[in-house]
Design a protein around this motif. Structure first.
Motif, short mmCIF file in Angstrom:
data_model
loop_
_atom_site.label_atom_id
_atom_site.label_comp_id
_atom_site.label_asym_id
_atom_site.label_seq_id
_atom_site.Cartn_x
_atom_site.Cartn_y
_atom_site.Cartn_z
N MET A 1 -18.25 -44.06 -22.72
CA MET A 1 -17.87 -44.44 -21.36
C MET A 1 -16.62 -45.29 -21.38
O MET A 1 -16.26 -45.87 -22.41
N SER A 2 -15.97 -45.42 -20.23
CA SER A 2 -14.69 -46.10 -20.18
C SER A 2 -14.85 -47.61 -20.04
O SER A 2 -15.83 -48.10 -19.50
N THR A 3 -13.86 -48.31 -20.57
CA THR A 3 -13.78 -49.76 -20.42
C THR A 3 -12.40 -50.10 -19.89
O THR A 3 -11.40 -49.60 -20.39
N ASP A 121 -23.91 -48.24 -12.52
CA ASP A 121 -22.86 -47.30 -12.89
C ASP A 121 -21.69 -48.01 -13.55
O ASP A 121 -21.01 -47.44 -14.41
N VAL A 122 -21.44 -49.24 -13.12
CA VAL A 122 -20.34 -50.05 -13.65
C VAL A 122 -20.85 -51.46 -13.86
O VAL A 122 -21.55 -52.01 -13.01
N VAL A 123 -20.49 -52.07 -15.00
CA VAL A 123 -20.84 -53.46 -15.27
C VAL A 123 -19.56 -54.27 -15.40
O VAL A 123 -18.68 -53.95 -16.21
N LEU A 132 -20.90 -54.58 -24.05
CA LEU A 132 -21.75 -53.40 -23.96
C LEU A 132 -21.10 -52.17 -24.61
O LEU A 132 -21.56 -51.05 -24.40
N ALA A 133 -20.07 -52.40 -25.40
CA ALA A 133 -19.36 -51.29 -26.03
C ALA A 133 -20.32 -50.43 -26.86
O ALA A 133 -21.15 -50.96 -27.61
N GLY A 134 -20.21 -49.13 -26.70
CA GLY A 134 -21.02 -48.21 -27.47
C GLY A 134 -22.39 -47.93 -26.90
O GLY A 134 -23.16 -47.16 -27.49
N LEU A 135 -22.71 -48.53 -25.76
CA LEU A 135 -24.06 -48.37 -25.19
C LEU A 135 -24.07 -47.41 -24.00
O LEU A 135 -25.10 -47.25 -23.35
N GLY A 136 -22.94 -46.79 -23.70
CA GLY A 136 -22.91 -45.78 -22.65
C GLY A 136 -22.67 -46.28 -21.25
O GLY A 136 -22.85 -45.53 -20.29
N TYR A 137 -22.25 -47.53 -21.11
CA TYR A 137 -21.97 -48.09 -19.79
C TYR A 137 -20.47 -48.02 -19.50
O TYR A 137 -19.65 -48.23 -20.39
N ARG A 138 -20.13 -47.76 -18.25
CA ARG A 138 -18.76 -47.97 -17.80
C ARG A 138 -18.63 -49.46 -17.51
O ARG A 138 -19.46 -50.05 -16.80
N THR A 139 -17.61 -50.07 -18.06
CA THR A 139 -17.47 -51.52 -17.94
C THR A 139 -16.06 -51.89 -17.50
O THR A 139 -15.10 -51.14 -17.74
N GLU A 140 -15.96 -53.06 -16.87
CA GLU A 140 -14.67 -53.69 -16.59
C GLU A 140 -14.77 -55.13 -17.08
O GLU A 140 -15.65 -55.88 -16.65
N VAL A 141 -13.89 -55.49 -18.00
CA VAL A 141 -13.90 -56.82 -18.60
C VAL A 141 -12.87 -57.67 -17.89
O VAL A 141 -11.69 -57.34 -17.87
N LEU A 142 -13.31 -58.77 -17.30
CA LEU A 142 -12.45 -59.62 -16.47
C LEU A 142 -12.33 -61.01 -17.09
O LEU A 142 -13.31 -61.75 -17.15
N VAL A 143 -11.15 -61.35 -17.57
CA VAL A 143 -10.91 -62.71 -18.03
C VAL A 143 -11.01 -63.65 -16.84
O VAL A 143 -10.40 -63.41 -15.80
N GLY A 144 -11.78 -64.71 -16.98
CA GLY A 144 -12.00 -65.61 -15.84
C GLY A 144 -12.83 -64.95 -14.76
O GLY A 144 -12.72 -65.30 -13.58
N GLY A 145 -13.69 -64.03 -15.14
CA GLY A 145 -14.43 -63.22 -14.18
C GLY A 145 -15.35 -63.99 -13.26
O GLY A 145 -15.58 -63.57 -12.12
N ASP A 146 -15.89 -65.12 -13.73
CA ASP A 146 -16.80 -65.87 -12.87
C ASP A 146 -16.05 -66.60 -11.76
O ASP A 146 -16.67 -67.16 -10.85
N ASP A 147 -14.72 -66.58 -11.78
CA ASP A 147 -13.92 -67.11 -10.66
C ASP A 147 -13.20 -65.99 -9.92
O ASP A 147 -12.37 -66.24 -9.06
#
Length: 228
Positions: A1-3, A121-123, A132-147
């Motif tokens: 899945m894409s990251t 569908d997206v995390v 979650l790399a390699g576990l089949g999830y589409r992910t978006e990694v956000l630096v400072g994501g909690d803000d």
């Protein structure tokens, strides 16, 4: 899945929003936020939090859990739990010592997401690593994501309130360390208690202050019997 990764935007004072979530929701995608707490603690579990928000009932005032008072975190945690799907995933201290912090972060993340009632569908993941790399999830990694993301902020609050409550519940069994106030982090009181009493069963032996403490004790023992 894409990251997809996104670096931190210019700082802003109004906290996270739902822009990313609404764009993905418009595509018919189910979105979850993911964050963790307890990374820097020397005792207790590493706790991942997952949250799938109802975008029609996002509470105002969501922030990175570390920026909120305990009372406000508890209020927001209650609201989020009433209007969202949430879950936590824990790596106990002894398991963290066995696998190491990097692996523990991935395990806590996986356990939190897999504990959600629905598979997202997206995390959206706080930080700069796809846990979650390699576990089949589409992910978006956000630096400072909690803000930046209300879903990540909600996940942070859920994880923090859950872990803090667990540490507070353990405090009466281990009174010297003040776990009800420091939650396992390296306050002066906590470090003084470690120096006096040594680690208890909840401490992470891989934590730097404890490694130093135990190493010093071993050196003292070797020196005392003449084998040092």
């Amino acid at each position: 899945m894409s990251t997809r990764s996104s670096s931190s935007p210019p700082a802003r004072g109004d906290g996270p929003d739902a822009v990313t979530e609404r764009a993905l929701d418009a595509e018919g995608l189910l979105v979850a936020g993911l964050d963790e707490v307890g990374r820097g603690a020397g005792a207790g579990p590493l706790t991942g939090g997952g949250a799938i928000l109802d975008l029609a009932a996002v509470p105002s005032g969501l922030r990175d859990s570390k920026l909120l008072t305990p009372e406000r975190r508890t209020e927001l945690d209650r609201h989020v739990r009433d209007h969202a799907e949430v879950a936590t995933g824990e790596v106990p201290h002894h398991e963290l010592d066995e696998v190491g912090l990097a692996a523990a972060l991935r395990i806590a993340a996986q356990r939190a997401v897999e504990a959600l009632e629905r598979r997202p569908d997206v995390v959206l993941i706080d930080g700069n690593v796809d846990l979650l790399a390699g576990l089949g999830y589409r992910t978006e990694v956000l630096v400072g994501g909690d803000d930046r993301s209300v879903s990540i902020a909600a996940a942070s609050i859920v994880a923090k309130v859950h872990r803090d409550a667990w540490m507070i519940a353990q405090a009466p069994r281990h009174p010297p360390y003040g776990f009800d106030t420091n939650k396992g982090y390296a306050t002066d009181h906590h470090l003084r208690a470690l120096a006096t009493h040594g680690p208890c069963e909840l401490h992470r032996r891989s934590w730097q202050p404890i490694r130093v403490l135990l190493g010093a004790k071993q050196l003292t023992m070797h020196g005392a019997d003449g084998t040092g």
